[in-house]
Design a protein around this motif. Structure first.
Motif, PDB file in Angstrom:
ATOM      1  N   GLU A 127      19.341  57.260 -64.128  1.00  0.00           N
ATOM      2  CA  GLU A 127      18.240  57.307 -63.166  1.00  0.00           C
ATOM      3  C   GLU A 127      17.112  58.137 -63.779  1.00  0.00           C
ATOM      4  N   TYR A 128      15.900  57.589 -63.662  1.00  0.00           N
ATOM      5  CA  TYR A 128      14.762  58.234 -64.305  1.00  0.00           C
ATOM      6  C   TYR A 128      13.588  58.148 -63.340  1.00  0.00           C
ATOM      7  N   VAL A 129      13.292  59.255 -62.691  1.00  0.00           N
ATOM      8  CA  VAL A 129      12.215  59.270 -61.701  1.00  0.00           C
ATOM      9  C   VAL A 129      10.880  59.409 -62.441  1.00  0.00           C
ATOM     10  N   MET A 130       9.948  58.548 -62.128  1.00  0.00           N
ATOM     11  CA  MET A 130       8.694  58.483 -62.885  1.00  0.00           C
ATOM     12  C   MET A 130       7.666  59.442 -62.292  1.00  0.00           C
ATOM     13  N   LEU A 131       7.409  60.529 -63.025  1.00  0.00           N
ATOM     14  CA  LEU A 131       6.507  61.585 -62.551  1.00  0.00           C
ATOM     15  C   LEU A 131       5.209  61.546 -63.353  1.00  0.00           C
ATOM     16  N   ASP A 132       4.141  61.393 -62.647  1.00  0.00           N
ATOM     17  CA  ASP A 132       2.831  61.221 -63.262  1.00  0.00           C
ATOM     18  C   ASP A 132       2.504  62.361 -64.239  1.00  0.00           C
ATOM     19  N   GLY A 133       2.284  61.970 -65.507  1.00  0.00           N
ATOM     20  CA  GLY A 133       1.854  62.953 -66.515  1.00  0.00           C
ATOM     21  C   GLY A 133       2.950  63.917 -66.949  1.00  0.00           C
ATOM     22  N   ILE A 134       4.173  63.723 -66.483  1.00  0.00           N
ATOM     23  CA  ILE A 134       5.253  64.674 -66.800  1.00  0.00           C
ATOM     24  C   ILE A 134       6.258  64.071 -67.786  1.00  0.00           C
ATOM     25  N   ASN A 135       6.778  62.883 -67.439  1.00  0.00           N
ATOM     26  CA  ASN A 135       7.854  62.304 -68.263  1.00  0.00           C
ATOM     27  C   ASN A 135       7.618  60.830 -68.541  1.00  0.00           C
ATOM     28  N   ASP A 136       6.346  60.384 -68.440  1.00  0.00           N
ATOM     29  CA  ASP A 136       6.085  58.950 -68.422  1.00  0.00           C
ATOM     30  C   ASP A 136       5.192  58.445 -69.558  1.00  0.00           C
ATOM     31  N   SER A 137       5.120  59.212 -70.666  1.00  0.00           N
ATOM     32  CA  SER A 137       4.273  58.768 -71.788  1.00  0.00           C
ATOM     33  C   SER A 137       5.058  57.836 -72.715  1.00  0.00           C
ATOM     34  N   LEU A 138       4.350  57.191 -73.637  1.00  0.00           N
ATOM     35  CA  LEU A 138       5.029  56.328 -74.609  1.00  0.00           C
ATOM     36  C   LEU A 138       5.918  57.145 -75.529  1.00  0.00           C
ATOM     37  N   GLU A 187       0.804  50.568 -62.907  1.00  0.00           N
ATOM     38  CA  GLU A 187       0.427  49.939 -64.183  1.00  0.00           C
ATOM     39  C   GLU A 187       1.059  50.703 -65.343  1.00  0.00           C
ATOM     40  N   ARG A 188       1.033  52.033 -65.257  1.00  0.00           N
ATOM     41  CA  ARG A 188       1.591  52.837 -66.338  1.00  0.00           C
ATOM     42  C   ARG A 188       3.113  52.726 -66.361  1.00  0.00           C
ATOM     43  N   LEU A 189       3.689  52.626 -65.167  1.00  0.00           N
ATOM     44  CA  LEU A 189       5.144  52.428 -65.081  1.00  0.00           C
ATOM     45  C   LEU A 189       5.529  51.127 -65.788  1.00  0.00           C
ATOM     46  N   ALA A 190       4.693  50.089 -65.588  1.00  0.00           N
ATOM     47  CA  ALA A 190       4.980  48.790 -66.204  1.00  0.00           C
ATOM     48  C   ALA A 190       4.913  48.883 -67.730  1.00  0.00           C
ATOM     49  N   VAL A 191       3.943  49.641 -68.245  1.00  0.00           N
ATOM     50  CA  VAL A 191       3.807  49.802 -69.699  1.00  0.00           C
ATOM     51  C   VAL A 191       5.017  50.542 -70.260  1.00  0.00           C
ATOM     52  N   LEU A 243      10.332  50.161 -73.234  1.00  0.00           N
ATOM     53  CA  LEU A 243      11.790  50.335 -73.255  1.00  0.00           C
ATOM     54  C   LEU A 243      12.486  48.996 -73.440  1.00  0.00           C
ATOM     55  N   MET A 244      11.978  47.986 -72.734  1.00  0.00           N
ATOM     56  CA  MET A 244      12.630  46.679 -72.786  1.00  0.00           C
ATOM     57  C   MET A 244      12.520  46.066 -74.170  1.00  0.00           C
ATOM     58  N   ARG A 245      11.392  46.322 -74.827  1.00  0.00           N
ATOM     59  CA  ARG A 245      11.201  45.785 -76.178  1.00  0.00           C
ATOM     60  C   ARG A 245      12.276  46.291 -77.141  1.00  0.00           C
ATOM     61  N   SER A 246      12.832  47.450 -76.841  1.00  0.00           N
ATOM     62  CA  SER A 246      13.873  48.009 -77.716  1.00  0.00           C
ATOM     63  C   SER A 246      15.227  47.391 -77.417  1.00  0.00           C
ATOM     64  N   GLY A 247      15.279  46.521 -76.390  1.00  0.00           N
ATOM     65  CA  GLY A 247      16.550  45.895 -76.045  1.00  0.00           C
ATOM     66  C   GLY A 247      17.278  46.586 -74.903  1.00  0.00           C
ATOM     67  N   LEU A 248      16.695  47.659 -74.388  1.00  0.00           N
ATOM     68  CA  LEU A 248      17.334  48.362 -73.260  1.00  0.00           C
ATOM     69  C   LEU A 248      17.264  47.510 -71.989  1.00  0.00           C
ATOM     70  N   LEU A 249      18.287  47.644 -71.168  1.00  0.00           N
ATOM     71  CA  LEU A 249      18.312  46.979 -69.872  1.00  0.00           C
ATOM     72  C   LEU A 249      17.615  47.905 -68.878  1.00  0.00           C
ATOM     73  N   VAL A 250      16.462  47.474 -68.365  1.00  0.00           N
ATOM     74  CA  VAL A 250      15.663  48.382 -67.532  1.00  0.00           C
ATOM     75  C   VAL A 250      15.316  47.730 -66.200  1.00  0.00           C
ATOM     76  N   PHE A 251      15.517  48.467 -65.123  1.00  0.00           N
ATOM     77  CA  PHE A 251      15.119  47.981 -63.806  1.00  0.00           C
ATOM     78  C   PHE A 251      14.193  49.003 -63.173  1.00  0.00           C
ATOM     79  N   THR A 252      13.339  48.529 -62.301  1.00  0.00           N
ATOM     80  CA  THR A 252      12.544  49.464 -61.512  1.00  0.00           C
ATOM     81  C   THR A 252      13.146  49.457 -60.126  1.00  0.00           C
TER      82      THR A 252
END
Ligand code: SAH
Length: 367
Positions: free
Chosen positions: A260-271, A307-311, A316-325
């Motif tokens: 589980e990965y909670v998406m926090l603006d400007g905290i843990n969501d960069s490339l 939009e940033r969550l989608a990026v 992550l998905m490009r690396s082959g990881l299974l990712v859901f929102t």
């Protein structure tokens, strides 16, 4: 004069203990199995309605045990079908249970403690501090009530409500055994999920005593950040958590860890974070659940814009990881992840549920 020991509560017992208790009262153990089935499968807690229960056993049970369940004091339905129940316990404490219907399945989110001691930075339950562990009857009682309320057992249970389930180890393990028992709620081992913030020794213990799906609240791909967001990381850092998770999976090749990965603006969501995450999870069968942050007053965090969550997800998905929102459910009734505080919300209660309920004290002085 000595005070008599409190009577055992039948709802605290798994099948074996129920059968043993009935045998100790001088009756055949199979009556114990029937009793267990009446209570959990049929939802009957009145001995007189248990048609195959001998009269003598009813009398013996009446004097030897109790049958205690939490009490639903508030039902809060949401427009998306999610239902939140506030349940009151014997000592007046409250916990929340959330029912989430989806196409062809229903998930029940069950609490394991009143409050929580782990103090994750972005979680509303943490602000309450820790009050106490739930008993087996108070955990299973949430499933009992939901099953009665809906007329059918939920198809899935997630130990993702209030509390840290691995900090209430014995009670949670027994409760999950009752959930999986075919004389009770008959949930398969893939349909009971325990979510932990990462109490490493108990991940190893869990694997020895039961077989359930494991979800881990990761929320950060490196130690310095995770130390801040999920403080238990200071005790059990990532280099200990990851091997424990891989060991947990070793017993069953079909399993994956749900992160589980909670998406926090400007905290843990960069490339940069996405890349670290990819590296971290390499070699561990994984499914990643990105959770939109559910705000609450005074949290100090904001949600990553979609939009940033989608990026982030795309990377992550490009690396082959299974990712859901994870779809946010029940947020307008404060039933979403991290919003459970065992409180009856005055705004939504007004007019529909005239029971006067005091607001519990929120927040500890230390925070
Ligand atoms: N203590 C366990 C069980 C709680 S599960 C654990 O940490 O896993 C609840 C999930 O919701 C956890 O992943 C938690 O980190 C997440 N959560 C907490 N607060 C949140 C919030 N405000 N918004 C979104 N998710 C949150």
């Amino acid at each position: 004069m000595e005070t008599p020991a409190p009577k055992p509560n039948l709802l605290d017992l798994d099948l074996a203990a129920c059968a043993a208790l009935v045998a100790a009262l001088g009756f055949k153990a199979f009556h114990g199995r029937n009793l267990f089935k009446w209570i959990h499968k049929h939802g009957i807690i009145d001995y007189d309605r248990m048609t195959d229960c001998p009269k003598g056993l009813r009398a013996a049970l009446d004097s030897a045990v109790t049958l205690g369940l939490p009490r639903i004091i508030h039902t809060q339905p949401s427009a998306d079908g999610t239902i939140k129940w506030v349940m009151e316990l014997d000592d007046g404490q409250r916990v929340e249970t959330v029912y989430i219907p989806e196409d062809g399945r229903s998930t029940l989110c069950v609490s394991s403690q009143v409050g929580c001691a782990l103090n994750c930075a972005f979680c509303a339950t943490a602000r309450q501090g820790f009050n106490r562990n739930l008993r087996v009857s108070e955990i299973v009682g949430q499933v009992w009530h939901a099953t009665r309320q809906r007329g059918v057992a939920p198809t899935n249970v997630v130990m993702m409500g209030m509390g840290e389930p691995l900090a209430n180890f014995e009670a949670v393990v027994t409760a999950m055994a009752v959930m999986q028992d075919d004389l009770a709620y008959n949930l398969s081992k893939y349909r009971v999920t325990l979510s932990t913030s990462g109490i490493v020794p108990n991940i190893y213990r869990l694997r020895e005593v039961c077989d359930v799906s494991l979800a881990v609240s990761l929320h950060a791909p490196n130690n310095p950040l995770r130390d801040e967001l999920v403080p238990i990381n200071r005790k059990y850092p990532l280099e200990e958590l990851l091997p424990a998770c891989r060991a947990y999976l070793a017993a069953d090749q079909r399993r994956k860890i749900t992160w589980e990965y909670v998406m926090l603006d400007g905290i843990n969501d960069s490339l940069q974070h996405a890349k670290q995450l990819i590296r971290l999870l390499e070699g561990t069968p994984s499914k990643l659940n990105l959770i939109p942050f559910n705000p609450f007053p005074g949290s100090g965090f904001a949600a990553t814009p979609p939009e940033r969550l989608a990026v982030f997800r795309e990377r992550l998905m490009r690396s082959g990881l299974l990712v859901f929102t994870r779809k946010t459910r029940g947020d307008e009734i404060a039933a979403a992840c991290g919003q459970l505080v065992g409180r009856v919300d005055d705004r939504t209660r007004r007019g529909t549920h005239p029971i006067p309920v005091a607001m519990p004290q929120l927040g500890l002085a230390s925070r």
